[in-house]
Design an enzyme around this catalytic site. Structure first.
Site, mmCIF file in Angstrom:
data_model
loop_
_atom_site.group_PDB
_atom_site.id
_atom_site.type_symbol
_atom_site.label_atom_id
_atom_site.label_comp_id
_atom_site.label_asym_id
_atom_site.label_seq_id
_atom_site.Cartn_x
_atom_site.Cartn_y
_atom_site.Cartn_z
ATOM 1 N N GLU A 103 -26.284 -5.602 0.965
ATOM 2 C CA GLU A 103 -25.983 -6.440 2.134
ATOM 3 C C GLU A 103 -24.872 -5.776 2.956
ATOM 4 O O GLU A 103 -24.057 -5.020 2.419
ATOM 5 C CB GLU A 103 -25.561 -7.831 1.616
ATOM 6 C CG GLU A 103 -25.142 -8.842 2.641
ATOM 7 C CD GLU A 103 -26.218 -9.260 3.625
ATOM 8 O OE1 GLU A 103 -26.675 -8.378 4.387
ATOM 9 O OE2 GLU A 103 -26.588 -10.450 3.686
ATOM 10 N N ASP A 104 -24.858 -6.054 4.247
ATOM 11 C CA ASP A 104 -23.798 -5.493 5.091
ATOM 12 C C ASP A 104 -22.474 -6.225 4.900
ATOM 13 O O ASP A 104 -21.423 -5.608 4.806
ATOM 14 C CB ASP A 104 -24.209 -5.500 6.577
ATOM 15 C CG ASP A 104 -24.666 -6.874 7.064
ATOM 16 O OD1 ASP A 104 -24.832 -7.797 6.235
ATOM 17 O OD2 ASP A 104 -24.861 -7.024 8.288
ATOM 18 N N ASP A 107 -19.867 -13.222 4.209
ATOM 19 C CA ASP A 107 -18.919 -14.028 4.991
ATOM 20 C C ASP A 107 -18.717 -15.350 4.240
ATOM 21 O O ASP A 107 -17.915 -15.419 3.315
ATOM 22 C CB ASP A 107 -19.522 -14.198 6.394
ATOM 23 C CG ASP A 107 -18.607 -14.895 7.381
ATOM 24 O OD1 ASP A 107 -17.451 -15.162 7.055
ATOM 25 O OD2 ASP A 107 -19.042 -15.181 8.511
ATOM 26 N N PHE A 157 -14.274 -11.441 13.075
ATOM 27 C CA PHE A 157 -15.619 -10.985 13.394
ATOM 28 C C PHE A 157 -15.615 -9.474 13.596
ATOM 29 O O PHE A 157 -14.757 -8.927 14.279
ATOM 30 C CB PHE A 157 -16.141 -11.686 14.649
ATOM 31 C CG PHE A 157 -17.613 -11.503 14.803
ATOM 32 C CD1 PHE A 157 -18.500 -12.249 14.049
ATOM 33 C CD2 PHE A 157 -18.123 -10.539 15.669
ATOM 34 C CE1 PHE A 157 -19.866 -12.043 14.149
ATOM 35 C CE2 PHE A 157 -19.488 -10.328 15.781
ATOM 36 C CZ PHE A 157 -20.360 -11.087 15.020
ATOM 37 N N ARG A 170 -24.849 -2.547 16.869
ATOM 38 C CA ARG A 170 -25.280 -2.002 15.571
ATOM 39 C C ARG A 170 -25.180 -0.485 15.523
ATOM 40 O O ARG A 170 -25.044 0.105 14.465
ATOM 41 C CB ARG A 170 -26.741 -2.397 15.279
ATOM 42 C CG ARG A 170 -26.968 -3.882 15.108
ATOM 43 C CD ARG A 170 -28.358 -4.135 14.527
ATOM 44 N NE ARG A 170 -28.796 -5.517 14.660
ATOM 45 C CZ ARG A 170 -28.457 -6.513 13.848
ATOM 46 N NH1 ARG A 170 -27.651 -6.288 12.833
ATOM 47 N NH2 ARG A 170 -28.914 -7.733 14.038
HETATM 48 P P1 IMP Z 1 -22.804 -15.623 5.394
HETATM 49 O O1 IMP Z 1 -24.040 -16.397 5.044
HETATM 50 O O2 IMP Z 1 -21.791 -16.493 6.070
HETATM 51 O O3 IMP Z 1 -22.195 -14.890 4.215
HETATM 52 O O4 IMP Z 1 -23.190 -14.581 6.493
HETATM 53 C C1 IMP Z 1 -23.922 -13.498 6.188
HETATM 54 C C2 IMP Z 1 -24.533 -12.882 7.417
HETATM 55 O O5 IMP Z 1 -23.868 -13.256 8.617
HETATM 56 C C3 IMP Z 1 -24.420 -11.386 7.332
HETATM 57 O O6 IMP Z 1 -25.543 -10.834 6.701
HETATM 58 C C4 IMP Z 1 -24.327 -10.984 8.778
HETATM 59 O O7 IMP Z 1 -25.611 -10.834 9.317
HETATM 60 C C5 IMP Z 1 -23.680 -12.151 9.450
HETATM 61 N N1 IMP Z 1 -22.236 -11.955 9.650
HETATM 62 C C6 IMP Z 1 -21.217 -12.552 8.984
HETATM 63 N N2 IMP Z 1 -20.039 -12.145 9.423
HETATM 64 C C7 IMP Z 1 -20.297 -11.231 10.394
HETATM 65 C C8 IMP Z 1 -19.451 -10.430 11.238
HETATM 66 O O8 IMP Z 1 -18.206 -10.445 11.180
HETATM 67 N N3 IMP Z 1 -20.096 -9.611 12.097
HETATM 68 C C9 IMP Z 1 -21.446 -9.542 12.208
HETATM 69 N N4 IMP Z 1 -22.269 -10.273 11.445
HETATM 70 C C10 IMP Z 1 -21.699 -11.115 10.538
#
Ligand code: IMP
Length: 183
Positions: A103-104, A107, A157, A170
């Site tokens: 995963e990238d 969050d 962010f 990206r």
């Molecule tokens: P989560 O479900 O809140 O953990 O969010 C996961 C997804 O939200 C990641 O796979 C990203 O696609 C997106 N995301 C969360 N934080 C960021 C950020 O700071 N920049 C860009 N995409 C984010």
């Protein structure tokens, strides 16, 4: 060196340089090569954000392994919506396999929690999560599977190196953080 970039309406400043990212990924790969020695893991990358990370990571993996890609649509703008809408491309060959989810960024962790639940239904032998970035302060759920983390970053962010802000950014080689955002 000009370190700030503009994406849509927001200004971003340099957080992680390309070289720093590349070095960390090499170390993560070395760790995976050791931990999965004599196994044949199945890497599953979560699109779109992980495409560059997955590519660079896989170039350093010297295990016999398979790669698959899934897509989860859940995220719009600069804060997690918390609702996962759709998941595509879940591979059929998960049963009995050692799974590494790539995963990238983690969050809130809600997306990964959802993906993990879907993967466990398919009875893998083991599951770990490998994320380039992790925002510990934003995490809302327990994620014991999160074993490999490239960088812990503040709850801000970020864009670049695969990560987007409303579709853009990206293709930036470095990772940048928003200078000021309304969360
Ligand atoms: P989560 O479900 O809140 O953990 O969010 C996961 C997804 O939200 C990641 O796979 C990203 O696609 C997106 N995301 C969360 N934080 C960021 C950020 O700071 N920049 C860009 N995409 C984010």
């Amino acid at each position: 060196m000009e370190t700030n970039v503009q994406v849509h309406d927001k200004e971003f400043e340099l957080l992680l340089e390309e070289d720093t990212i590349a070095k960390r990924i090499r170390l993560m790969a070395i760790q995976l090569n050791v931990d999965y020695e004599n196994r044949e893991p199945l890497f599953i990358a979560v699109l779109n954000g992980s495409f560059l990370f997955m590519a660079d990571l896989m170039k350093e993996i010297n295990l016999p392994c398979e790669t698959e890609f899934i897509k989860v649509s859940s995220y719009h703008g600069t804060s997690s919506s918390g609702s996962v809408k759709d998941m595509m491309g879940m591979p059929a060959n998960i049963k009995g396999r050692d799974i590494i989810i790539v995963e990238d960024i983690i969050d809130t962790g809600l997306t990964m929690q959802y993906i993990l639940a879907e993967i466990y239904k398919l009875e893998p032998a083991s599951v770990t999560v490998c994320s380039l970035l992790f925002k510990p302060e934003a995490l809302k759920v327990e994620l014991p599977e999160l074993t490999y983390v490239g960088f812990e970053i503040p709850n801000e962010f970020v864009v670049g190196y695969g990560l987007d802000y409303d579709g853009l950014g990206r293709n930036l080689n470095h990772i940048y953080r928003a200078i000021s955002i309304e969360k």
